[in-house]
Design a protein around this motif. Structure first.
Motif, mmCIF file in Angstrom:
data_model
loop_
_atom_site.group_PDB
_atom_site.id
_atom_site.type_symbol
_atom_site.label_atom_id
_atom_site.label_comp_id
_atom_site.label_asym_id
_atom_site.label_seq_id
_atom_site.Cartn_x
_atom_site.Cartn_y
_atom_site.Cartn_z
ATOM 1 N N LEU A 380 0.825 -1.202 0.000
ATOM 2 C CA LEU A 380 0.000 0.000 0.000
ATOM 3 C C LEU A 380 0.865 1.260 0.000
ATOM 4 C CD1 LEU A 380 -2.890 -0.833 2.488
ATOM 5 C CD2 LEU A 380 -3.155 -0.128 0.101
ATOM 6 N N ARG A 381 1.899 1.246 0.805
ATOM 7 C CA ARG A 381 2.827 2.384 0.845
ATOM 8 C C ARG A 381 3.467 2.598 -0.521
ATOM 9 N NH1 ARG A 381 8.379 2.356 4.463
ATOM 10 N NH2 ARG A 381 9.166 4.404 3.813
ATOM 11 N N GLY A 382 3.840 1.501 -1.197
ATOM 12 C CA GLY A 382 4.437 1.615 -2.518
ATOM 13 C C GLY A 382 3.482 2.174 -3.546
ATOM 14 N N ILE A 383 2.219 1.767 -3.484
ATOM 15 C CA ILE A 383 1.219 2.253 -4.440
ATOM 16 C C ILE A 383 0.882 3.721 -4.187
ATOM 17 C CG2 ILE A 383 -1.220 2.034 -5.080
ATOM 18 C CD1 ILE A 383 -0.895 -1.012 -4.610
ATOM 19 N N MET A 384 0.728 4.087 -2.908
ATOM 20 C CA MET A 384 0.233 5.406 -2.544
ATOM 21 C C MET A 384 1.322 6.459 -2.483
ATOM 22 S SD MET A 384 -2.369 4.139 0.488
ATOM 23 C CE MET A 384 -2.862 5.809 0.973
ATOM 24 N N GLY A 385 2.538 6.066 -2.103
ATOM 25 C CA GLY A 385 3.595 7.016 -1.791
ATOM 26 C C GLY A 385 3.599 7.334 -0.309
ATOM 27 N N ASP A 386 4.741 7.767 0.203
ATOM 28 C CA ASP A 386 4.895 7.938 1.646
ATOM 29 C C ASP A 386 3.917 8.938 2.248
ATOM 30 O OD1 ASP A 386 6.882 6.057 1.721
ATOM 31 O OD2 ASP A 386 8.315 7.335 2.790
ATOM 32 N N ALA A 387 3.803 10.114 1.653
ATOM 33 C CA ALA A 387 2.980 11.151 2.275
ATOM 34 C C ALA A 387 1.518 10.728 2.391
ATOM 35 C CB ALA A 387 3.121 12.470 1.513
ATOM 36 N N PRO A 388 0.864 10.260 1.318
ATOM 37 C CA PRO A 388 -0.527 9.819 1.461
ATOM 38 C C PRO A 388 -0.675 8.600 2.381
ATOM 39 C CG PRO A 388 -0.005 10.233 -0.845
ATOM 40 C CD PRO A 388 1.286 10.256 -0.090
ATOM 41 N N PHE A 389 0.276 7.678 2.301
ATOM 42 C CA PHE A 389 0.177 6.469 3.129
ATOM 43 C C PHE A 389 0.209 6.808 4.612
ATOM 44 C CE2 PHE A 389 2.412 3.110 5.521
ATOM 45 C CZ PHE A 389 1.487 2.075 5.385
ATOM 46 N N PHE A 390 1.192 7.586 5.041
ATOM 47 C CA PHE A 390 1.297 7.882 6.466
ATOM 48 C C PHE A 390 0.185 8.832 6.921
ATOM 49 C CE2 PHE A 390 5.656 6.312 5.738
ATOM 50 C CZ PHE A 390 5.677 5.344 6.739
ATOM 51 N N ALA A 391 -0.306 9.680 6.032
ATOM 52 C CA ALA A 391 -1.474 10.492 6.378
ATOM 53 C C ALA A 391 -2.681 9.592 6.622
ATOM 54 C CB ALA A 391 -1.771 11.499 5.270
ATOM 55 N N ALA A 392 -2.840 8.556 5.813
ATOM 56 C CA ALA A 392 -3.944 7.609 5.993
ATOM 57 C C ALA A 392 -3.802 6.839 7.299
ATOM 58 C CB ALA A 392 -4.003 6.644 4.810
#
Length: 515
Positions: A380-392
């Motif tokens: 999921l982190r790879g698909i979304m990118g760090d900023a959106p993933f950790f915000a989620a």
């Protein structure tokens, strides 16, 4: 939680039918008084439950083991009760408002609370509840969906230290020379995380992290070894508080204990196996895993056992993420490879989905909920990118703090930050079995590399965005492609004949490469 693999056969005896969610009531608070003897293995106890009715009923059903009941009171009046197996039914009359049930009992717990000598021969008592063994020492709704606040009042020999969930409220010296120690946790936590430990401890005040006091409870002979084992606890708490949100409890205690698990994430009082504390510094990965559970598993708790990956997958992934931030990308990558290899070995011996409905709860502690669950988050982190993933992740924690969550609720938060539907992702990685096995062939002609990627595994054809890299002696070219067919053909321009074609060069996808 992490299982001590050498103890796994002992753990697996707990294959009894799982305690079920009680749809009629919500236990809001437990007040548990336990008398711990200086020797022997029998307790005398009182459990007072504050119960909110959810549906009209004249009885209260609780999970309770084989301890002998001396008296049951409902709002101060004696109440009739009956027992069937490990179910206790109490006549309450119809109640519309929250009410109190007080149960006085005694005996030797068959499980869940162990009164025994530790590795040095010193007597003590340690609760050990996971997955649904708390009801062997106190009456409860022994299911993660019914979270509650808890008080523990432990009467023990004066020389014992006592640690439990929450903050220390009072210690009272009794006329017989013993003492009563009172701990209280106001936040709702799952029953399997409600514990205490009582024995001779050396207590180390290890500072604080973002205002959270950190304490170590160690056997006196292990004091120095334990301090070395727990070395970067402060940094771990600080990182997670920054990534996820504020630490959810009033203190963090790391407790040396007699436990069948390598570590158990009990809310604010992590129990760690006495046999692991040897001063060699091998426990840091375990400590990071159990501390991550304070956010995911304890504060945000899976609503049903089948969603255990929301606890174990999160703790496995974020436990290892600490090493990326503290020790560098390669330290993290190596741990992810170890998780991948452990999952692949388990899958080869019998595939199962991450989401798994079973009454054998101990079997849920496996490479699918833990290691594969961790890889789900990594992908999921790879698909979304760090900023959106950790915000989620932060929003998920904030929204479900002190509550229960499901995979579908996590998906909704991830989709919001990813800006795309992720039903396909969760379906294939959580609810279906296995992983992709890729075969790659290619040929180069006049500056173009024709690449064929095949999925050779049986069953699910996986859909994943994937980086494909073509490397020649003088350079490389990358392209991100969506691989969602059994056989895909793509073309990448490069001036010289390639030396190699690599898919997923940064290892974002859980996969095998066909030989």
């Amino acid at each position: 939680m992490q299982v001590t693999r050498r103890l796994l056969p002992i753990v697996l005896f707990c294959a009894a039918a799982a305690a079920a969610q009680n749809p009629f009531v919500d236990v809001q608070h437990y007040r548990i008084e336990i008398d711990v003897p200086a020797a022997g293995n029998e307790i005398a106890a009182i459990a007072e439950l504050t119960v909110k009715p959810l549906m009209s009923s004249t009885t209260l059903e609780l999970d309770f083991g084989a301890l002998e009941i001396d008296e049951v009171l409902v709002e101060g009046e004696r109440a009739a009760f009956e027992r069937t197996g490990e179910r206790l039914r109490i006549e309450t009359g119809v109640r519309a408002a929250p009410f109190k049930v007080r149960i006085r009992y005694h005996g030797k717990p068959a499980d869940g609370l162990f009164l025994q000598a530790n590795k040095y021969g010193d007597h003590g008592a340690f609760a050990d509840n996971w997955p649904n063994r708390a009801h062997h020492w106190f009456p409860s709704v022994d299911h993660p969906s019914d979270k509650a606040s808890v008080e523990l009042l432990i009467t023990a020999p004066a020389k014992y230290g006592v640690v439990a969930n929450g903050t220390h409220t009072a210690t009272t010296t009794l006329p017989d020379g013993r003492k009563r120690t009172h701990w209280s946790e106001p936040a709702p936590i799952p029953v399997h995380c409600m514990v205490f430990g009582a024995t001779e401890f050396a207590v180390v005040r290890a500072g604080e992290a973002k205002g959270t006091p950190i304490e170590y409870y160690l056997y006196p002979l292990d004091r120095e070894r334990g301090v070395r084992e727990f070395g970067r606890t402060q940094q771990i708490v600080e990182l997670y508080s920054t990534l996820f949100g504020p630490y959810p409890y009033g203190k963090l205690a790391l407790v040396e204990s007699s436990t069948r698990f390598g570590g158990m994430e009990n809310a604010s009082a992590i129990f760690l196996d006495e046999k692991r504390i040897d001063g060699h510094g091998t426990m840091e990965r375990l400590v990071a895993h159990e501390i991550a559970h304070q956010w995911f598993g304890n504060s945000v708790t899976q609503r049903e056992w089948a969603d255990l990956w929301l606890s174990e997958g999160f703790a496995t992934y974020f436990g290892d993420l600490f090493f990326e931030r503290a020790d560098g990308a390669e330290a993290f990558a190596q741990r992810m490879r170890e998780s991948r290899d452990a999952y692949l070995k388990a899958n080869a011996n019998g595939s199962r989905p991450v989401y798994n409905r079973t009454t054998d709860l101990s079997s849920l502690l496996n490479r699918f909920t833990c290691e594969k669950g961790a890889w789900v988050l990594h992908m999921l982190r790879g698909i979304m990118g760090d900023a959106p993933f950790f915000a989620a992740v932060r929003e998920y924690y904030t929204e479900f703090r002190d509550r229960n969550a499901t995979t579908e609720e996590l998906r909704a938060v991830m989709e919001k930050h990813a800006g795309q539907p992720l039903d396909w992702f969760f379906q294939q990685w959580i609810f279906e079995r296995g992983h992709p096995v890729y075969s790659v062939t290619w040929n180069w002609n006049e500056g173009k590399t024709a690449i064929t990627i095949e999925q050779t595994q049986g069953g699910t054809v996986f859909r994943m965005p994937m980086v494909v890299e073509v490397r020649s002696r003088t350079g490389s070219q990358r392209q991100t492609v969506l691989i969602d067919e059994r056989r895909e053909q793509i073309e990448i321009a490069i001036e010289q004949s390639p030396m190699i074609v690599v898919i997923d060069p940064e290892e974002w996808v859980l996969k095998e490469m066909a030989q």
